[in-house]
Design an enzyme around this catalytic site. Structure first.
Site, short mmCIF file in Angstrom:
data_model
loop_
_atom_site.label_atom_id
_atom_site.label_comp_id
_atom_site.label_asym_id
_atom_site.label_seq_id
_atom_site.Cartn_x
_atom_site.Cartn_y
_atom_site.Cartn_z
N ASP A 24 43.57 12.34 29.82
CA ASP A 24 42.80 13.60 29.89
C ASP A 24 42.12 13.99 28.57
O ASP A 24 42.07 15.19 28.23
CB ASP A 24 43.70 14.74 30.37
CG ASP A 24 44.30 14.49 31.74
OD1 ASP A 24 43.95 13.47 32.36
OD2 ASP A 24 45.10 15.32 32.19
N LYS A 129 42.67 12.41 38.60
CA LYS A 129 43.93 12.95 39.14
C LYS A 129 43.81 14.46 39.33
O LYS A 129 43.28 15.16 38.47
CB LYS A 129 45.10 12.61 38.20
CG LYS A 129 45.00 13.19 36.80
CD LYS A 129 46.17 12.67 35.96
CE LYS A 129 46.19 13.26 34.56
NZ LYS A 129 46.40 14.69 34.48
N CYS A 162 50.50 17.22 30.62
CA CYS A 162 50.16 15.98 31.35
C CYS A 162 50.81 14.73 30.74
O CYS A 162 51.13 13.79 31.46
CB CYS A 162 48.65 15.83 31.45
SG CYS A 162 47.94 17.10 32.52
N1 TIU Z 1 45.94 17.46 30.75
C1 TIU Z 1 46.74 18.53 30.66
O1 TIU Z 1 47.72 18.53 29.92
N2 TIU Z 1 46.40 19.63 31.45
C2 TIU Z 1 46.65 20.94 31.08
O2 TIU Z 1 46.30 21.86 31.80
N3 TIU Z 1 47.30 21.12 29.88
C3 TIU Z 1 47.54 22.31 29.26
O3 TIU Z 1 48.27 22.32 28.26
N4 TIU Z 1 46.99 23.43 29.71
#
Ligand code: TIU
Length: 231
Positions: A24, A129, A162
């Site tokens: 991400d 995802k 994530c």
């Molecule tokens: N990729 C991921 O960690 N999504 C989130 O929403 N993380 C946050 O810390 N908000």
């Protein structure tokens, strides 16, 4: 096989069966005006991940490793976004709202894509995802098994969300996970520290942690054809 200095103990990696997983690293999480900032976060905290992760990605490419990028996001009609996720909290903008980089966290929008510095190249896998974990409602597990992967170098953002979810999911599925400590990032410095500590505690309860410099050094010292030391 290369031995990596790691916590709580060194780990041997079989590079033929190890994938670099980059979670991400999207504009929506890293740039001002994206999803991360709408949640009230200081996105500058995540920027420090970019230089070491660029180095590790270059070393992994040179070593011919399997590389998988993930992106968190949703279909334009939000049919894959559970109401519990869509309506949670009081963000300044919700998933699907127009933002600085297109609709927030929607597939195909500029903000949903990976930052330029880490853009995937041909031959690398990109997994979209809808959840925090990379296995849920994706072909991530199939990509790993099709490529004979048993060990993961886990990087990306955010450490306690994530990265943790994916590492825990992978650990339960039998993968050995090395979370690369300077190549994962959190909006919260204390979560970064404790998030890493949690992984390696209790004898490595769901993985290992290691510094990118130790991994790059081990890759460079390996006898794998084509390997070059990262600059
Ligand atoms: N990729 C991921 O960690 N999504 C989130 O929403 N993380 C946050 O810390 N908000």
């Amino acid at each position: 096989m290369v031995s990596i200095t790691a916590q709580p103990a060194p780990i041997d990696l079989d590079l033929d069966h190890t994938a670099l997983v980059i979670i991400d690293m999207q504009r929506d999480f890293l740039l001002p005006g994206g999803f991360g900032e709408t949640l009230g976060n200081d996105v500058g905290q995540l920027q420090k991940v970019v230089p070491p992760l660029m180095e590790l990605l270059a070393a992994a490419r040179a070593a011919g490793m399997v590389i998988v990028h993930t992106r968190e996001g949703h279909l334009p009609d939000l049919s894959d976004c559970p109401p519990a996720k869509l309506h949670r909290g009081a963000p300044s903008k919700r998933i699907g709202d127009p933002g600085a980089f297109g609709r927030i966290l929607i597939r195909g929008e500029y903000g949903h894509d990976i930052i330029d510095e880490l853009a995937p190249i041909e031959g690398e896998h990109v997994v979209d995802k809808p959840g925090k974990g990379a296995f849920y409602a994706t072909d991530f597990g199939k990509i790993l098994s099709d490529n004979g992967i048993t060990q993961l170098l886990v990087t990306g953002v955010t450490t306690e969300v994530c990265v943790h979810t994916t590492t825990r999911e992978a650990n339960d599925r039998g993968y050995e996970c090395v979370v690369v400590s300077d190549c994962v990032g959190s909006y919260f410095p204390e979560f970064q520290r404790v998030g890493l500590d949690m992984i390696a505690a209790q004898g490595g309860i769901f993985g290992w942690t290691a510094a990118s410099t130790d991994i790059i050094a081990a890759l460079a010292a390996s006898e794998r054809p084509g390997i070059v030391a990262a600059s």
